[in-house]
Design a protein around this motif. Structure first.
Motif, PDB file in Angstrom:
ATOM      1  N   GLU A  53      -4.773   7.763  -4.953  1.00  0.00           N
ATOM      2  CA  GLU A  53      -4.630   6.720  -4.146  1.00  0.00           C
ATOM      3  C   GLU A  53      -4.748   5.636  -5.440  1.00  0.00           C
ATOM      4  O   GLU A  53      -4.061   4.574  -5.495  1.00  0.00           O
ATOM      5  N   ILE A  56      -0.831   4.621  -6.725  1.00  0.00           N
ATOM      6  CA  ILE A  56      -0.072   3.939  -5.526  1.00  0.00           C
ATOM      7  C   ILE A  56      -0.872   2.565  -5.773  1.00  0.00           C
ATOM      8  O   ILE A  56       0.162   1.206  -5.384  1.00  0.00           O
ATOM      9  N   VAL A  96       6.238   4.418  -1.999  1.00  0.00           N
ATOM     10  CA  VAL A  96       5.840   4.713  -2.809  1.00  0.00           C
ATOM     11  C   VAL A  96       5.181   3.225  -3.617  1.00  0.00           C
ATOM     12  O   VAL A  96       3.873   2.843  -3.734  1.00  0.00           O
ATOM     13  N   PRO A  99       3.620   0.459   0.178  1.00  0.00           N
ATOM     14  CA  PRO A  99       3.234   1.568   0.935  1.00  0.00           C
ATOM     15  C   PRO A  99       2.797  -0.186   1.817  1.00  0.00           C
ATOM     16  O   PRO A  99       1.820   0.130   1.458  1.00  0.00           O
ATOM     17  N   LYS A 101       0.772   2.708   4.479  1.00  0.00           N
ATOM     18  CA  LYS A 101       0.081   2.984   4.897  1.00  0.00           C
ATOM     19  C   LYS A 101      -0.085   4.604   4.210  1.00  0.00           C
ATOM     20  O   LYS A 101       1.251   4.678   4.086  1.00  0.00           O
ATOM     21  N   VAL A 102      -1.130   4.433   3.397  1.00  0.00           N
ATOM     22  CA  VAL A 102      -1.492   5.760   2.518  1.00  0.00           C
ATOM     23  C   VAL A 102      -2.067   6.554   3.853  1.00  0.00           C
ATOM     24  O   VAL A 102      -3.398   6.619   3.997  1.00  0.00           O
ATOM     25  N   VAL A 118       1.172  14.197   1.289  1.00  0.00           N
ATOM     26  CA  VAL A 118       0.665  12.314   1.920  1.00  0.00           C
ATOM     27  C   VAL A 118       1.937  11.900   2.912  1.00  0.00           C
ATOM     28  O   VAL A 118       3.394  12.238   2.451  1.00  0.00           O
ATOM     29  N   ILE A 120       3.808   8.147   3.696  1.00  0.00           N
ATOM     30  CA  ILE A 120       2.997   7.236   3.307  1.00  0.00           C
ATOM     31  C   ILE A 120       4.130   6.594   4.424  1.00  0.00           C
ATOM     32  O   ILE A 120       5.220   6.979   4.545  1.00  0.00           O
TER      33      ILE A 120
END
Length: 156
Positions: A53, A56, A96, A99, A101-102, A118, A120
């Motif tokens: 997190e 990112i 990445v 993004p 949404k993750v 993950v 993404i």
């Protein structure tokens, strides 16, 4: 109050065990270590998610220096600079870098550490599935590599 009760229960179990209940001792020991392992694994999961997190978040700010800091020493050596690393991410992993949404899915052990899967979602709404290979260095989880996974592996 609850802690005292648990300790009393363990105390009573141990004295029963010492009086000849060897199978009970094995069960109690196994339960303790299983609980301990689950706690360590849960803490690792939280730390791994935070590492990903945070990287990112740095990408979203175009802070490639900070993002580069989450890579393993091997990757740092391979790319040589945060600038080179940033170019690779922008060109090879745009989802990445930006993004929408993750979503953290499952994880698994591999020979050097843990692998976190993950999902993404990119700016166009397309889902991408990636496996982050995580390696622990000096008590901190670092990203050792990222691999694309076939979307068909995740179809419902």
């Amino acid at each position: 109050m609850t802690v005292s009760f648990v300790l009393i229960e363990i105390d009573q179990s141990c004295s029963t065990l010492l009086q000849g209940g060897s199978n009970m001792w094995k069960i109690l020991t196994f339960t303790f270590f299983a609980f301990f392992a689950a706690q360590v694994f849960a803490n690792s999961n939280d730390a791994i998610k935070k590492t990903i997190e945070d990287q990112i978040a740095a990408f979203k700010l175009d802070d490639f220096e900070t993002a580069f800091g989450f890579a393993t020493p091997f990757l740092k050596e391979k790319f040589g600079s945060a600038e080179n690393f940033g170019k690779m991410v922008r060109n090879g992993y745009p989802m990445v870098w930006r993004p929408s949404k993750v979503i953290f899915l499952g994880n698994e052990r591999y020979h050097h550490g843990l692998a976190q899967v993950v999902q993404i979602v990119d700016a166009k709404g397309k889902s991408h599935y990636l496996r982050y290979y995580m390696i622990e260095f000096d008590g901190l989880w670092r990203i050792g590599g990222v691999e694309f996974l076939p979307a068909s592996d995740f179809s419902v």
